[in-house]
Enzyme design. Structure first.
Site, PDB file in Angstrom:
ATOM      1  N   GLY A 189      -6.890   4.097 139.673  1.00 14.19           N
ATOM      2  CA  GLY A 189      -5.684   3.686 140.409  1.00 14.19           C
ATOM      3  C   GLY A 189      -5.818   2.249 140.903  1.00 14.19           C
ATOM      4  N   LYS A 190      -6.532   1.429 140.138  1.00 16.97           N
ATOM      5  CA  LYS A 190      -6.737   0.024 140.526  1.00 16.97           C
ATOM      6  C   LYS A 190      -5.418  -0.734 140.573  1.00 16.97           C
ATOM      7  CE  LYS A 190      -9.451  -0.453 136.962  1.00 16.97           C
ATOM      8  NZ  LYS A 190      -9.587   0.956 136.573  1.00 16.97           N
ATOM      9  N   ASP A 229      -4.383  12.904 148.212  1.00 14.57           N
ATOM     10  CA  ASP A 229      -3.392  13.985 148.315  1.00 14.57           C
ATOM     11  C   ASP A 229      -3.539  15.035 147.211  1.00 14.57           C
ATOM     12  OD1 ASP A 229      -2.524  11.585 146.830  1.00 14.57           O
ATOM     13  OD2 ASP A 229      -0.891  12.911 146.202  1.00 14.57           O
ATOM     14  N   HIS A 270      -1.400   0.659 132.771  1.00 17.68           N
ATOM     15  CA  HIS A 270      -0.909   0.646 134.131  1.00 17.68           C
ATOM     16  C   HIS A 270       0.612   0.762 134.071  1.00 17.68           C
ATOM     17  CE1 HIS A 270      -0.258  -0.309 138.207  1.00 17.68           C
ATOM     18  NE2 HIS A 270       0.268  -1.489 137.970  1.00 17.68           N
ATOM     19  N   GLN A 293     -10.788  -0.771 133.152  1.00 16.33           N
ATOM     20  CA  GLN A 293     -11.785   0.300 132.964  1.00 16.33           C
ATOM     21  C   GLN A 293     -12.579   0.503 134.269  1.00 16.33           C
ATOM     22  OE1 GLN A 293     -11.760  -2.251 130.134  1.00 16.33           O
ATOM     23  NE2 GLN A 293      -9.974  -1.017 129.695  1.00 16.33           N
TER      24      GLN A 293
HETATM   25  P1  IMP Z   1     -12.585   1.443 123.993  1.00 19.95           P
HETATM   26  O1  IMP Z   1     -12.613   0.586 125.206  1.00 19.95           O
HETATM   27  O2  IMP Z   1     -11.198   1.658 123.436  1.00 19.95           O
HETATM   28  O3  IMP Z   1     -13.557   1.001 122.939  1.00 19.95           O
HETATM   29  O4  IMP Z   1     -13.083   2.907 124.445  1.00 19.95           O
HETATM   30  C1  IMP Z   1     -14.411   3.153 124.872  1.00 19.95           C
HETATM   31  C2  IMP Z   1     -14.445   4.210 125.955  1.00 19.95           C
HETATM   32  O5  IMP Z   1     -13.834   3.700 127.120  1.00 19.95           O
HETATM   33  C3  IMP Z   1     -13.690   5.506 125.619  1.00 19.95           C
HETATM   34  O6  IMP Z   1     -14.353   6.596 126.240  1.00 19.95           O
HETATM   35  C4  IMP Z   1     -12.340   5.279 126.284  1.00 19.95           C
HETATM   36  O7  IMP Z   1     -11.699   6.511 126.588  1.00 19.95           O
HETATM   37  C5  IMP Z   1     -12.761   4.544 127.529  1.00 19.95           C
HETATM   38  N1  IMP Z   1     -11.707   3.688 128.077  1.00 19.95           N
HETATM   39  C6  IMP Z   1     -11.294   2.492 127.617  1.00 19.95           C
HETATM   40  N2  IMP Z   1     -10.327   1.993 128.382  1.00 19.95           N
HETATM   41  C7  IMP Z   1     -10.122   2.875 129.367  1.00 19.95           C
HETATM   42  C8  IMP Z   1      -9.265   2.882 130.519  1.00 19.95           C
HETATM   43  O8  IMP Z   1      -8.484   1.956 130.784  1.00 19.95           O
HETATM   44  N3  IMP Z   1      -9.372   3.991 131.313  1.00 19.95           N
HETATM   45  C9  IMP Z   1     -10.246   4.994 131.072  1.00 19.95           C
HETATM   46  N4  IMP Z   1     -11.059   5.008 130.028  1.00 19.95           N
HETATM   47  C10 IMP Z   1     -11.004   3.957 129.179  1.00 19.95           C
END
Ligand code: IMP
Length: 437
Positions: free
Chosen positions: A27-28, A346, A53, A237
């Site tokens: 939730g950044k 919540d 987002h 991420q």
């Molecule tokens: P990639 O960044 O698409 O190479 O994915 C590598 C790993 O990071 C995978 O497990 C994705 O599900 C996870 N991942 C990449 N971006 C996000 C994000 O914005 N939120 C949550 N997980 C992410």
């Protein structure tokens, strides 16, 4: 949530990193959005269109993957710095989508040095994932791994945003890249080779739209900082998806940790005043990899439904579990957090008991921080602290005093584990649904 996060002593903080303390999706965006109001600039420092987002523009929900949410505040510069990677087609779609809703995007800048996600990176990400079969990483298939691989390989030279300004040079670089890539595409994966002209034609329509935004952003960031305005560095991420400090190999290919903000933007570490680690009141993860507090029962299903835990980028259901205090403690260290922002408290409403893993048991030993070799995590057994839940809805609470005693105790425990103050607690999706600390 106060408006200024606690940092190194002053009450007005000019440079703040907002970082995910878990596996992404903390939730950044909402926290950045609150901090961005009145800020001179919001700067993304790593990652690409794997992020997701949702912003609401004139009542319309709109999903962004690249452009920071600060784009809605016209006075705030929105910068994609050198450490990010850009899919020009995705960028074009976001710019056009925003323009159609009346957002001019005149405050957007994309670094000349950001590397470009090309159509062959998307293809390779998919081919690699398919070939991994049951051992797949579960990537977003947005070309992230292959693009950062090319960036670090250096030769043949990866394509950067500046190269999009010169058609002849771009065509040459695509040719050089494909001479090398087609060997892999054909011989390793049995896929038909790509034609350089076809690749150029695929991205050409996007170029016209994105070119005006390509700029030398390092100077712009400098000016924003020197001008005394607040600058927000927005991580995408989360900490445990970091290439070096995450649950390798089930990680992304960049550096979401707060230190990545310096590398990705060219700002020195002494210039960062505050690091807000955003932590969801429970844990989620998408894709594969260890997850010691995962819940595969109806409690986990309940968190997923109440928290709408489905990926913004891929729509995948997120894995859900109890709060992992070992991860939180470690993330606070790794990021040098000066405050935590707690989100989605919540979602825990109505549970009889809420659990926090305060340690792991690994090979009979109690461990309170993530081991550096995260291979050990697959055998980790969480040691839980059980706390009483609360039965009322938190969505209308705005001050710590209004929170039920059990919820106050829960967030106090989180702050104790992270060893830093709480900046605020989010209790619902809208901007005003926050408890200011
Ligand atoms: P990639 O960044 O698409 O190479 O994915 C590598 C790993 O990071 C995978 O497990 C994705 O599900 C996870 N991942 C990449 N971006 C996000 C994000 O914005 N939120 C949550 N997980 C992410």
């Amino acid at each position: 949530m106060g408006d200024n996060p606690p940092g190194k002593g002053s009450s007005k903080m000019p440079a703040t990193v907002v970082v995910g303390a878990q596996w992404g999706d903390e939730g950044k965006g909402k926290i950045t959005d609150i901090l961005a109001e009145g800020a001179a600039a919001v700067v993304r420092y790593q990652g690409g269109s794997n992020a997701g987002h949702t912003v609401v523009v004139n009542g319309d929900e709109f999903k962004l993957h690249l452009i920071p949410s600060g784009i809605l505040h016209e006075q705030t510069l929105c910068i994609m710095a050198a450490g990010t990677i850009i899919d020009p087609i995705c960028l074009r779609d976001e710019i056009q989508g925003l323009r159609e809703r009346g957002v001019t995007c005149s405050n957007l800048r994309v670094s000349v040095n950001a590397h470009v996600i090309m159509p062959y990176h998307l293809l390779l990400d998919g081919l690699q994932e398919d070939a991994r079969g049951r051992g797949s990483i579960g990537t977003t298939r947005r070309g992230i791994g292959p693009t950062y691989t090319d960036k670090t390989a250096r030769k043949p030279r990866s394509i950067r945003m500046a190269d999009l300004l010169d058609e002849a040079r771009l065509r040459t670089l695509i040719g050089e890249q494909l001479a090398h890539k087609n060997l892999i595409i054909e011989q390793a994966y049995g896929h038909r080779p790509l034609e350089p002209d076809a690749v150029f034609d695929e991205i050409a329509p996007a170029l016209e739209v994105v070119r005006p935004y390509i700029a030398d952003v390092r100077g712009t960031i400098r000016e924003a900082m020197d001008g005394g305005g607040e600058v927000i560095f927005e991580g995408a991420q989360g900490t445990f998806l970091d290439l070096d400090y995450g649950t390798y190999p089930y990680v992304t290919s960049s550096h979401p940790v707060a230190g990545g903000a310096c590398l990705g933007t060219g700002v020195g570490p002494t210039e960062i005043d505050a690091v807000v680690a955003v932590v969801k009141a429970y844990t989620t993860r998408v894709g594969s990899g260890a997850f010691p507090t995962e819940l595969t029962d109806e409690v986990g299903d309940g968190l997923r439904e109440r928290g709408s835990e489905y990926g913004t980028t891929t729509g995948r259901p997120r894995r859900c579990g109890w709060l992992d205090g070992v991860a939180l403690r470690t993330a606070a260290d790794l990021n040098g957090a000066t405050a935590i922002a707690i989100t989605k408290l919540d979602v825990l409403d109505g549970l009889d008991t809420v659990r926090i893993a305060v340690a792991y048991e690994i090979d009979g030993e109690r461990v309170e921080r993530m081991p550096e070799n995260l291979d050990a995590l697959s055998g980790a057994r969480p040691v839980f602290d059980d706390m009483p839940g609360w039965q009322q809805s938190l969505s209308d609470t705005r001050t710590p005093e209004e929170l039920p005693e059990e919820a106050r105790a829960y967030v106090a425990r989180m702050a104790e584990i992270a060893n830093c103050p709480i900046w605020g607690v989010s209790v619902g999706p809208s901007r005003d649904q926050r408890v200011r600390y």
